[in-house]
Design an enzyme around this catalytic site. Structure first.
Site, PDB file in Angstrom:
ATOM      1  N   GLY A  85       0.829  -1.207   0.000  1.00 10.63           N
ATOM      2  CA  GLY A  85       0.000   0.000   0.000  1.00 10.63           C
ATOM      3  C   GLY A  85       0.854   1.242   0.000  1.00 10.63           C
ATOM      4  O   GLY A  85       1.971   1.252   0.521  1.00 10.63           O
ATOM      5  N   ASP A 236     -11.914   8.600  11.330  1.00  9.02           N
ATOM      6  CA  ASP A 236     -11.825   8.250   9.906  1.00  9.02           C
ATOM      7  C   ASP A 236     -12.247   6.801   9.686  1.00  9.02           C
ATOM      8  O   ASP A 236     -11.605   6.061   8.935  1.00  9.02           O
ATOM      9  CB  ASP A 236     -10.404   8.482   9.382  1.00  9.02           C
ATOM     10  CG  ASP A 236     -10.343   8.540   7.854  1.00  9.02           C
ATOM     11  OD1 ASP A 236     -11.399   8.785   7.230  1.00  9.02           O
ATOM     12  OD2 ASP A 236      -9.255   8.344   7.294  1.00  9.02           O
TER      13      ASP A 236
END
Length: 420
Positions: A85, A236
């Site tokens: 990632g 988040d």
């Protein structure tokens, strides 16, 4: 963000958008790349400064191969296997702990700018402030500060470490204090590795399964209750930040990515980002931390559009914003409501309101029209139970005081999922 079939949603006025992390498609999965190793101590290495000697520094190396450079003093602790990632301020690798052979995830954050340092420290503080472990929250094994080829293991609130204090100073002053372009400073987070991808990938690659939905609903509410008990507001929550571990044979959710999280300390804090909320309800006379965290007002409008509560768009909210985000995730998961993120071109789980040819996040739509009635479920032939429907309505209430807190939510979720 451009969304859904190339249609553009209107821009939000004010400064909210500039305070939030870039869109939901920030992390990009890429093929394995050639990995650059950190320096290994050798005979030609410059002498340690007095400051470095005082701070118990040690050499560290993250290498892909077994071979060490000439004159290496210590074997690498981890071998990087591949990049899994990449975001705007960090890279995540799959790695192996050489001593135990265990697979781990290693996140490297370059502390070259105050905003990057702030995100890194937020994640570090959240992960190290938890009193114990929870099976549905990603586990931090260690955090290492690396500079000039040396590394120092970080500990929470270590006021004896000049390096740590300089990072804090960088974040507070908004200017570079530690490191230079030619001598970069990094924070390395070593965490448990999750082999099942994220919640988007897992749910959308399989046929609908009510039993899996119920299990995930319980796991998610348990994780958020744990975080709020530890005075942590995630800020988040979204499917991208919920990882799946399949080591036990059955999928286990792991809430991850605490770069926007907030650790709410004592109620007497004078920080502008942590003001006790006057008039916050104390439900049932419960005086533990799960109630206290809902008495903090937070002011940074941050998160990802489709999961943000109405009050977050205004920049004045409490931990109840996490409950709203969780409601959006669960609703989308049960009914498989998705949108296409224009940046990553990925199909993502997320609930929204249609306004003509546009789709608008639920929180933004409720902010514009607080009396709007949410149609839960959306589909006429939905298998959603009445108990889950009522719970989602409460989680997505426009007034945060009408939402259950995390402890109440955990109890109610157990009830409705067991009854289903």
């Amino acid at each position: 963000m451009d969304i859904c079939d190339g249609k553009k949603r209107r821009k939000v006025s004010g400064g909210v958008r500039g305070c939030r992390r870039a869109g939901t498609g920030t992390m990009k999965r890429e093929a394995c790349k050639v990995l650059r190793s950190l320096m290994v101590q050798d005979n030609n290495r410059k002498k340690l400064t007095k400051e470095e000697e005082d701070e118990d520094c040690f050499t560290i190396s993250f290498l892909r191969s077994e071979r060490l450079g000439p004159g290496a003093a210590v074997a690498p602790r981890y071998s990087l296997l591949r990049e899994v990632g990449r975001g705007s301020y960090g890279v995540v690798y799959e790695a192996i702990a050489r001593k135990t052979g265990a697979r781990v995830a290693v996140k490297r954050l370059q502390c070259d700018a105050p905003e990057n340092v702030e995100l890194a420290l937020a994640e570090f503080w959240a992960l190290t402030s938890m009193e114990n472990r929870h099976q549905n929250v990603v586990q931090l094994e260690e955090c290492v500060l690396q500079r000039n080829g040396l590394a120092q293991k970080m500990s929470h609130g270590n006021k004896r470490s000049r390096q740590y204090l300089r990072l804090v100073e960088t974040s507070l002053k908004g200017e570079r204090i530690l490191g230079y372009p030619e001598e970069p400073c990094y924070l390395w987070f070593v965490m448990e590795f999750c082999d099942g991808g994220d919640l988007n990938q897992y749910i959308l690659s399989r046929r609908p399964d009510p039993q899996t939905n119920r299990s995930f609903m319980r796991q998610l509410t348990s994780a958020v209750a744990f975080l709020h008990k530890n005075n942590i507001v995630h800020r988040d929550l979204k499917p991208d930040n919920i990882l799946i571990s399949q080591k036990s044979g059955s999928p286990v959710l792991k809430v991850a990515d605490f770069g926007l999280s907030k650790v709410c300390a004592g109620l007497n804090s004078k920080n502008s980002e942590e003001q006790p909320a006057a008039g916050a309800r104390d439900t049932g006379g419960n005086q533990n931390n799960i109630v206290n965290i809902n008495k903090f007002w937070l002011s940074s409008a941050c998160g990802s559009d489709f999961y943000m509560a109405p009050e977050v768009w205004e920049g004045h909210y409490t931990a109840k914003a996490d409950i709203f985000a969780l409601g959006i995730i669960i609703w989308a998961m049960i009914e498989r409501i998705t949108f296409i993120d224009a940046e990553s071109k990925r199909e993502l789980l997320g609930t929204y309101i249609r306004q003509g040819t546009e789709i608008v996040p639920v929180g933004e739509a409720l902010l514009e029209n607080p009396k709007m009635v949410l149609h839960i479920p959306q589909r006429a032939r939905s298998s959603m139970s009445e108990g889950v429907k009522n719970l989602l309505q409460d989680m997505l209430a426009v007034n945060p005081q009408d939402r259950p807190d995390a402890l109440q939510l955990e109890v109610r979720m157990d009830q409705v999922t067991c009854a289903a």
